[in-house]
Design an enzyme around this catalytic site. Sequence first.
Site, PDB file in Angstrom:
ATOM      1  N   ASP A  40       5.426  -3.156   3.233  1.00  0.00           N
ATOM      2  CA  ASP A  40       5.305  -4.014   1.926  1.00  0.00           C
ATOM      3  C   ASP A  40       6.048  -2.749   0.784  1.00  0.00           C
ATOM      4  O   ASP A  40       6.138  -1.831   0.724  1.00  0.00           O
ATOM      5  CB  ASP A  40       3.864  -3.952   1.423  1.00  0.00           C
ATOM      6  CG  ASP A  40       3.896  -4.552   0.235  1.00  0.00           C
ATOM      7  OD1 ASP A  40       4.310  -5.150  -0.186  1.00  0.00           O
ATOM      8  OD2 ASP A  40       2.598  -4.209  -0.599  1.00  0.00           O
ATOM      9  N   GLY A  41       6.508  -3.269  -0.077  1.00  0.00           N
ATOM     10  CA  GLY A  41       7.087  -2.163  -1.483  1.00  0.00           C
ATOM     11  C   GLY A  41       6.115  -1.402  -2.315  1.00  0.00           C
ATOM     12  O   GLY A  41       5.450  -0.578  -1.851  1.00  0.00           O
TER      13      GLY A  41
END
Length: 357
Positions: free
Chosen positions: A209-210
């Site tokens: 995920d970012g």
Amino acid sequence: MSGSGSEESQPSQAVDDGQQEAEQDWAAAKAFYDNQVTQRVRPPKPQNAITVAVSSRALFNLVEEQRIYEEQGLEKYVEYQQKNENVILKPGPAFYFVKALEHVNARLLELYPDDEERFDIVLMTNNHAQVGVRLINSINHYGLTIERFCMTGGESPIGYLTAYLTNLYLSADCDKVQEAIQAGIASATIFTANKGVVYSDTQLRVAFDGDAVIFSDESEQIFKEQGLDRFFEHEQLNENKPLAQGPLKGFLEDLGKLQKKFYAKNERLNCPIRTYLVTARSAASSGARVLKTLRSWGLEIDEALFLAGAPKGPVLVKICPHIFFDDQMFHIEGAQKLGTIAAHVPYGIAQKHQKST
């Protein structure tokens, strides 16, 4: 002033002396090891390695053993483990990730036989030493190259994680992971998938995920506190300002360094590492800042998937990563249901919101 300067120089001198002594110790150990005749590859120095520490419950399926410990206590648990030390443990959630790391190591050793920049897997467990024989038997049964063990007998592993210069710590114990995150160590609680999946045995696949994983949670704070429109506006206004780093940025960077070693040998198309960004962000409204941040760090990501709020599970099924890192449990649970090994990173504002719901 001169007295003050002298005092300030003492800690620095002590650090230098400590580093010199450590180098001397490693040189002596290497000289001893080099004189031994063995087919085994010598583990790399922690200073050169990408050290991945895994707990015994992450590496192996110890659900029944954990139940005995919780219901009957430590003595019965140790007794059970000793009686069953010749019974091989089944793979746990981190098992195939570790196997993939070792495949990357094998490829690196083919191309760079004298280079120590590779993965070093350490078993980091709060088990007592009496349980060690079963763990060793299981590791040898599967042909895993795990030479370094830390069995802490119930004590916190954090000091040992620091001593080993750990780049990533995976555990099934969320409290220990939280402690490691607070100590500045990239860590995640790893969960077993709800479906059996066949993982690639020739390519390590890692999905991130970012926000609050690779990047800080600064933008996620805007979203949680001020809403989606304000978040879009904030990201467009700050498009050319790199995001601050999150807890897993360093591990992505480590993977990128190893990828470049394969590229240097004209192995880009046959690289045994592939990385993925799987984010709930929208590409048009908030994706540019993410890509420009990675560019400013000098990092490449092989595939970037902007899902605009769509569920991550179906995309992860297509990727079939050995591990997927996310900071929000509903994404972890959605990935689990569809067969993805997911690891929760307890970092950022999402943890506050999860606890309050």
